[in-house]
Scaffold this motif. Structure first.
Motif, PDB file in Angstrom:
ATOM      1  N   ARG A 176       0.824  -1.215   0.000  1.00 53.01           N
ATOM      2  CA  ARG A 176       0.000   0.000   0.000  1.00 53.01           C
ATOM      3  C   ARG A 176       0.858   1.265   0.000  1.00 53.01           C
ATOM      4  O   ARG A 176       0.524   2.260  -0.647  1.00 53.01           O
ATOM      5  CB  ARG A 176      -0.934   0.005   1.206  1.00 53.01           C
ATOM      6  CG  ARG A 176      -1.899   1.182   1.239  1.00 53.01           C
ATOM      7  CD  ARG A 176      -2.913   1.086   2.356  1.00 53.01           C
ATOM      8  NE  ARG A 176      -2.268   0.938   3.642  1.00 53.01           N
ATOM      9  CZ  ARG A 176      -2.370  -0.147   4.417  1.00 53.01           C
ATOM     10  NH1 ARG A 176      -3.074  -1.190   4.011  1.00 53.01           N
ATOM     11  NH2 ARG A 176      -1.772  -0.202   5.590  1.00 53.01           N
ATOM     12  N   PRO A 192      -3.327  -5.679 -16.556  1.00 48.48           N
ATOM     13  CA  PRO A 192      -4.518  -5.733 -15.704  1.00 48.48           C
ATOM     14  C   PRO A 192      -4.817  -7.097 -15.113  1.00 48.48           C
ATOM     15  O   PRO A 192      -5.351  -7.195 -14.012  1.00 48.48           O
ATOM     16  CB  PRO A 192      -5.642  -5.276 -16.646  1.00 48.48           C
ATOM     17  CG  PRO A 192      -5.107  -5.533 -18.026  1.00 48.48           C
ATOM     18  CD  PRO A 192      -3.636  -5.324 -17.939  1.00 48.48           C
ATOM     19  N   THR A 247     -10.188 -10.561 -14.771  1.00 48.17           N
ATOM     20  CA  THR A 247     -11.205  -9.866 -13.991  1.00 48.17           C
ATOM     21  C   THR A 247     -11.732 -10.779 -12.895  1.00 48.17           C
ATOM     22  O   THR A 247     -12.093 -11.932 -13.173  1.00 48.17           O
ATOM     23  CB  THR A 247     -12.375  -9.440 -14.899  1.00 48.17           C
ATOM     24  OG1 THR A 247     -11.878  -8.585 -15.930  1.00 48.17           O
ATOM     25  CG2 THR A 247     -13.447  -8.705 -14.100  1.00 48.17           C
ATOM     26  N   THR A 273     -13.758  -7.144  -1.458  1.00 50.64           N
ATOM     27  CA  THR A 273     -14.298  -5.937  -0.823  1.00 50.64           C
ATOM     28  C   THR A 273     -14.271  -6.057   0.690  1.00 50.64           C
ATOM     29  O   THR A 273     -13.846  -5.139   1.406  1.00 50.64           O
ATOM     30  CB  THR A 273     -15.734  -5.673  -1.306  1.00 50.64           C
ATOM     31  OG1 THR A 273     -15.719  -5.433  -2.721  1.00 50.64           O
ATOM     32  CG2 THR A 273     -16.340  -4.469  -0.592  1.00 50.64           C
ATOM     33  N   THR A 298     -10.598  -6.048   1.882  1.00 52.92           N
ATOM     34  CA  THR A 298     -10.015  -4.716   1.810  1.00 52.92           C
ATOM     35  C   THR A 298     -10.438  -3.875   3.009  1.00 52.92           C
ATOM     36  O   THR A 298      -9.624  -3.179   3.620  1.00 52.92           O
ATOM     37  CB  THR A 298     -10.439  -4.012   0.511  1.00 52.92           C
ATOM     38  OG1 THR A 298      -9.995  -4.776  -0.610  1.00 52.92           O
ATOM     39  CG2 THR A 298      -9.844  -2.615   0.425  1.00 52.92           C
ATOM     40  N   LEU A 310      -6.182  -0.296  -0.794  1.00 56.10           N
ATOM     41  CA  LEU A 310      -5.600  -1.054  -1.900  1.00 56.10           C
ATOM     42  C   LEU A 310      -6.657  -1.319  -2.965  1.00 56.10           C
ATOM     43  O   LEU A 310      -7.745  -1.799  -2.652  1.00 56.10           O
ATOM     44  CB  LEU A 310      -5.039  -2.387  -1.418  1.00 56.10           C
ATOM     45  CG  LEU A 310      -3.605  -2.432  -0.905  1.00 56.10           C
ATOM     46  CD1 LEU A 310      -3.225  -3.864  -0.538  1.00 56.10           C
ATOM     47  CD2 LEU A 310      -2.621  -1.883  -1.927  1.00 56.10           C
ATOM     48  N   PRO A 311      -6.347  -1.065  -4.230  1.00 55.27           N
ATOM     49  CA  PRO A 311      -7.276  -1.457  -5.297  1.00 55.27           C
ATOM     50  C   PRO A 311      -7.480  -2.966  -5.291  1.00 55.27           C
ATOM     51  O   PRO A 311      -6.581  -3.716  -4.898  1.00 55.27           O
ATOM     52  CB  PRO A 311      -6.551  -0.997  -6.573  1.00 55.27           C
ATOM     53  CG  PRO A 311      -5.558   0.019  -6.125  1.00 55.27           C
ATOM     54  CD  PRO A 311      -5.151  -0.370  -4.747  1.00 55.27           C
ATOM     55  N   GLN A 312      -8.638  -3.401  -5.766  1.00 53.05           N
ATOM     56  CA  GLN A 312      -8.963  -4.825  -5.696  1.00 53.05           C
ATOM     57  C   GLN A 312      -7.951  -5.692  -6.427  1.00 53.05           C
ATOM     58  O   GLN A 312      -7.543  -6.736  -5.909  1.00 53.05           O
ATOM     59  CB  GLN A 312     -10.369  -5.076  -6.249  1.00 53.05           C
ATOM     60  CG  GLN A 312     -11.485  -4.806  -5.259  1.00 53.05           C
ATOM     61  CD  GLN A 312     -12.787  -5.479  -5.678  1.00 53.05           C
ATOM     62  OE1 GLN A 312     -12.899  -6.036  -6.764  1.00 53.05           O
ATOM     63  NE2 GLN A 312     -13.772  -5.422  -4.810  1.00 53.05           N
ATOM     64  N   HIS A 313      -7.549  -5.285  -7.631  1.00 49.27           N
ATOM     65  CA  HIS A 313      -6.634  -6.150  -8.380  1.00 49.27           C
ATOM     66  C   HIS A 313      -5.273  -6.223  -7.697  1.00 49.27           C
ATOM     67  O   HIS A 313      -4.609  -7.268  -7.718  1.00 49.27           O
ATOM     68  CB  HIS A 313      -6.497  -5.661  -9.830  1.00 49.27           C
ATOM     69  CG  HIS A 313      -5.711  -4.393  -9.990  1.00 49.27           C
ATOM     70  ND1 HIS A 313      -6.258  -3.152  -9.777  1.00 49.27           N
ATOM     71  CD2 HIS A 313      -4.408  -4.176 -10.325  1.00 49.27           C
ATOM     72  CE1 HIS A 313      -5.345  -2.222  -9.982  1.00 49.27           C
ATOM     73  NE2 HIS A 313      -4.215  -2.811 -10.317  1.00 49.27           N
ATOM     74  N   THR A 314      -4.849  -5.131  -7.051  1.00 48.09           N
ATOM     75  CA  THR A 314      -3.584  -5.144  -6.325  1.00 48.09           C
ATOM     76  C   THR A 314      -3.692  -6.030  -5.091  1.00 48.09           C
ATOM     77  O   THR A 314      -2.773  -6.804  -4.766  1.00 48.09           O
ATOM     78  CB  THR A 314      -3.173  -3.725  -5.917  1.00 48.09           C
ATOM     79  OG1 THR A 314      -3.088  -2.903  -7.087  1.00 48.09           O
ATOM     80  CG2 THR A 314      -1.829  -3.720  -5.208  1.00 48.09           C
TER      81      THR A 314
END
Length: 227
Positions: free
Chosen positions: A144, A153, A156, A166, A169, A176-180
């Motif tokens: 982070r 990317p 998905t 979600t 996180t 943190l973005p979801q993909h990260t």
């Protein structure tokens, strides 16, 4: 009176430490499933009824050992980050992975206790969650805070995964973005899994010694995160 109480407290702390030391010795010799309060008491020259005043059940002793293991591992991870506080993020990532592996190799039976096969009939209480979260929190916190390079990317998230990410996180990796986060969790699982494979002999005949494969995996996971 305060001095007497303090002496008693010190004596209790010392005996508690000796009980846990003997229990760890039995973990190494017989495994967690065979851990016995009576056997621990016998080795310490105690009657079992006296030991029950410290640990009323085998499960409470197991919980104490689990808490100690998570705490020691968390300390190792956090100390690795503190020692490299001014270093680039990728170097800190390497230090964190190596500290985790070093602790596990020095304490293989404790590693197996917290990350290996569950002990039949035992369920860890919620009081262990905070200690258990220290290693992943160290990993996610590093990701982070780091300036990340752009990465492809990737797939998905589908099915239940978006909702799971979600929730995760919100509790363990805010910001943190979801993909990260998904890649960071995958790296955490790779770290624990690779160490487990090494300690349990699953790499013998293929990637043994595992030093170079471990080093490669560190770089591969760092690349996937953009460190």
């Amino acid at each position: 009176m305060p001095a007497i109480r303090t002496a008693r407290e010190r004596a209790r702390e010392e005996l508690t430490r000796e009980i846990k030391q003997e229990a760890r010795r039995q973990l190494a010799s017989a495994g967690a499933q065979q851990l016995s309060l009576r056997a621990v008491a016998r080795e310490l020259g105690m009657v079992s009824s006296a030991l029950y005043r410290y640990f009323p059940s085998r499960d409470e002793l197991l919980t104490a050992l689990i808490m100690d293991a998570y705490t020691e591992l968390g300390d190792a991870a956090e100390q690795a980050l503190a020692a490299t506080a001014d270093a680039p993020a990728r170097e800190r990532w390497r230090a964190l992975w190596q500290a985790t592996r070093d602790w596990a190799r020095a304490n293989p039976h404790e590693f197996a206790l917290i990350y290996g096969t569950p002990v039949p009939g035992y369920a860890a209480p919620k009081t262990t969650i905070e200690a258990a979260a220290r290693l992943p929190l160290a990993l996610f916190g590093l990701v982070r805070e780091a300036p990340l390079n752009p990465t492809p990317p990737g797939p998905t998230p589908r099915g239940a995964l978006p909702e799971q990410l979600t929730r995760f996180t919100a509790t363990l990796a805010p910001g943190l973005p979801q993909h990260t986060l998904a890649r960071a969790v995958s790296a955490w699982v790779q770290l624990i899994g690779l160490i487990g494979f090494e300690l349990h002999g699953h790499l013998v005949g293929s990637f043994d010694p595992a030093d170079d494969f471990f080093a490669w995996t560190i770089e591969q996971t760092a690349d996937s995160l953009g460190l």
